[in-house]
Design a protein around this motif. Structure first.
Motif, PDB file in Angstrom:
ATOM      1  N   ASN A 160      -1.082 -10.439  17.187  1.00  0.00           N
ATOM      2  CA  ASN A 160      -0.986 -11.881  17.392  1.00  0.00           C
ATOM      3  C   ASN A 160      -1.421 -12.732  16.195  1.00  0.00           C
ATOM      4  N   LYS A 161      -2.015 -12.138  15.163  1.00  0.00           N
ATOM      5  CA  LYS A 161      -2.434 -12.940  14.015  1.00  0.00           C
ATOM      6  C   LYS A 161      -1.231 -13.473  13.249  1.00  0.00           C
ATOM      7  N   TYR A 162      -0.203 -12.642  13.151  1.00  0.00           N
ATOM      8  CA  TYR A 162       0.998 -12.997  12.401  1.00  0.00           C
ATOM      9  C   TYR A 162       2.225 -12.750  13.269  1.00  0.00           C
ATOM     10  N   ASP A 163       3.283 -13.458  12.947  1.00  0.00           N
ATOM     11  CA  ASP A 163       4.578 -13.171  13.567  1.00  0.00           C
ATOM     12  C   ASP A 163       5.420 -12.280  12.670  1.00  0.00           C
ATOM     13  N   LEU A 164       5.085 -12.269  11.380  1.00  0.00           N
ATOM     14  CA  LEU A 164       5.822 -11.466  10.415  1.00  0.00           C
ATOM     15  C   LEU A 164       4.898 -11.175   9.237  1.00  0.00           C
ATOM     16  N   ILE A 165       5.014  -9.964   8.690  1.00  0.00           N
ATOM     17  CA  ILE A 165       4.224  -9.586   7.524  1.00  0.00           C
ATOM     18  C   ILE A 165       5.176  -9.151   6.409  1.00  0.00           C
ATOM     19  N   ILE A 166       4.937  -9.671   5.208  1.00  0.00           N
ATOM     20  CA  ILE A 166       5.738  -9.314   4.039  1.00  0.00           C
ATOM     21  C   ILE A 166       4.843  -8.543   3.079  1.00  0.00           C
ATOM     22  N   ASN A 167       5.255  -7.328   2.731  1.00  0.00           N
ATOM     23  CA  ASN A 167       4.485  -6.477   1.840  1.00  0.00           C
ATOM     24  C   ASN A 167       5.135  -6.464   0.458  1.00  0.00           C
ATOM     25  N   ILE A 168       4.411  -6.951  -0.528  1.00  0.00           N
ATOM     26  CA  ILE A 168       4.963  -6.966  -1.888  1.00  0.00           C
ATOM     27  C   ILE A 168       3.860  -6.550  -2.872  1.00  0.00           C
ATOM     28  N   ASP A 169       4.258  -6.255  -4.083  1.00  0.00           N
ATOM     29  CA  ASP A 169       3.292  -5.963  -5.137  1.00  0.00           C
ATOM     30  C   ASP A 169       2.675  -7.279  -5.593  1.00  0.00           C
ATOM     31  N   THR A 172       0.866  -1.178   0.000  1.00  0.00           N
ATOM     32  CA  THR A 172       0.000   0.000   0.000  1.00  0.00           C
ATOM     33  C   THR A 172       0.901   1.226   0.000  1.00  0.00           C
ATOM     34  N   LYS A 173       0.316   2.409  -0.103  1.00  0.00           N
ATOM     35  CA  LYS A 173       1.109   3.641  -0.059  1.00  0.00           C
ATOM     36  C   LYS A 173       1.871   3.740   1.249  1.00  0.00           C
ATOM     37  N   GLU A 174       1.236   3.233   2.314  1.00  0.00           N
ATOM     38  CA  GLU A 174       1.845   3.355   3.644  1.00  0.00           C
ATOM     39  C   GLU A 174       3.037   2.419   3.834  1.00  0.00           C
ATOM     40  N   ASN A 175       3.000   1.224   3.199  1.00  0.00           N
ATOM     41  CA  ASN A 175       4.064   0.253   3.468  1.00  0.00           C
ATOM     42  C   ASN A 175       4.960  -0.014   2.262  1.00  0.00           C
ATOM     43  N   ARG A 176       4.851   0.831   1.224  1.00  0.00           N
ATOM     44  CA  ARG A 176       5.544   0.543  -0.033  1.00  0.00           C
ATOM     45  C   ARG A 176       7.050   0.401   0.143  1.00  0.00           C
ATOM     46  N   ASN A 177       7.620   1.114   1.085  1.00  0.00           N
ATOM     47  CA  ASN A 177       9.065   1.059   1.284  1.00  0.00           C
ATOM     48  C   ASN A 177       9.476   0.098   2.391  1.00  0.00           C
ATOM     49  N   THR A 178       8.506  -0.645   2.925  1.00  0.00           N
ATOM     50  CA  THR A 178       8.803  -1.595   3.996  1.00  0.00           C
ATOM     51  C   THR A 178       8.401  -2.986   3.550  1.00  0.00           C
ATOM     52  N   ILE A 179       9.372  -3.764   3.076  1.00  0.00           N
ATOM     53  CA  ILE A 179       9.059  -5.101   2.567  1.00  0.00           C
ATOM     54  C   ILE A 179       8.666  -6.028   3.708  1.00  0.00           C
TER      55      ILE A 179
END
Length: 336
Positions: free
Chosen positions: A317-326, A300-307
């Motif tokens: 608690n839903k996730y231990d890690l989130i990966i943001n990609i196109d 998203t615009k907010e996380n575009r620079n944070t993979i």
């Protein structure tokens, strides 16, 4: 001419930026490795099925963890028996028509002509696993934990059947085809109608009868998938996730690293969810700190620079890690 060159340069830059956004760098992969240390059950989710960016990113992670010998078993949200066929394929025990087999991993999706695993991205992963196994002593195993195919188990049961039993198998296939097509032609609420339930009950009784006459150790997985498939639809609790949990449990031990490839929805540790208990909640309750869940989400615009993002107040608690990609375009279905 210079303007044309500039336009082409910008176009290529944009193209390669999109491609790279759908793959992870070695540095990013190493960060994931560091995060999953001491966890031998990895849930690798996708926010939506059948998007190139999600599949490419997840394949990057799978390859990296296999090369590091962090995982040894890949569990798919897919048909138990069709995945078993794929496992034989990647271990060099059989030859398969991959487009047909990948389509069969989820029969309800294929009846809707919707994609799930039947695409180039997944075919490349399967062939990579086959090549890996050819060149390594310790083999990667593929396991299915969903019960999303009835045609394949019924067809394979013909091997064990007499002519009379083959007629019963054929009748069961007709009943289930009719039931599934009725949902597609109408809507999901048709499963509450008396006519639909009567048809399902006949199929269920056929499966029970066949199991009592020809069931044995060699075909028990065929019956297991058929029993789960036919028992799901008329159960008001819709226990799909609890059944998948039952199916995955036998493949978890302290010796092997297990990666579960599924929709994020199923893998989330989400005990507050108001519907049926999710697979991820079952896993977290039993295996606690051994279970680590990764969500692969769209940029998203907010996380575009944070993979790679830590969890936050929106996903406690839903996730231990989130990966943001196109996530990119939808995958293209393989031609049959």
């Amino acid at each position: 001419m210079n303007q044309i060159k500039l336009a082409l340069t910008l176009l290529l830059s944009f193209f390669f930026a999109i491609c790279s956004a759908q793959h992870l760098s070695q540095k990013e992969l190493s960060r994931i490795s560091d995060k999953i240390q001491n966890h031998n059950i990895i849930g690798l989710g996708e926010a939506q099925h059948f998007y190139r960016g999600y599949y490419n990113t997840k394949f990057d992670i799978v390859k990296h963890l296999i090369k590091e010998e962090s995982i040894h078993v890949i569990v798919l949200e897919a048909s138990i028996n069709v995945t078993s066929m794929l496992n034989s394929y990647i271990n060099g025990e059989t030859v398969l028509d991959l487009p047909t087999t990948l389509t069969a991993l989820n029969e309800p999706y294929s009846l809707q002509k919707a994609g799930l695993y039947n695409c180039l991205e997944i075919m490349q992963m399967i062939d990579w696993l086959k090549e890996y196994n050819e060149n390594h002593q310790k083999k990667i195993q593929l396991v299915g934990i969903d019960f999303q195919n009835y045609s394949t188990p019924l067809t394979q049961l013909n091997t064990y059947a007499s002519d009379t039993q083959k007629d019963q198998i054929s009748n069961t296939k007709i009943l289930l085809d009719s039931s599934m097509n009725a949902i597609l032609d109408s809507n999901i609420m048709i499963i509450t109608s008396a006519k639909w339930l009567e048809r399902l009950e006949k199929a269920k009784k056929n499966v029970k009868s066949l199991k009592s006459t020809i069931g044995n150790d060699k075909n028990k997985l065929l019956f297991h998938e058929l029993e789960q498939f036919t028992s799901l639809w008329d159960d008001p609790t819709f226990p799909r996730d609890s059944m998948m949990y039952e199916n995955v449990n036998g493949h978890i031990d302290n010796k092997s690293g297990v990666l579960i490839w599924a929709a994020s929805f199923h893998l989330e540790n989400d005990p507050q969810f108001k519907g049926p208990k999710k697979l991820g909640v079952f896993l977290k309750e039993k295996y606690a700190e051994k279970y680590f869940v990764i969500g692969v989400n769209d940029q998203t615009k907010e996380n575009r620079n944070t993979i790679i993002s830590p969890v936050n107040e929106k996903t406690p608690n839903k996730y231990d890690l989130i990966i943001n990609i196109d996530k990119g375009d939808k995958c293209e279905q393989l031609a049959l």
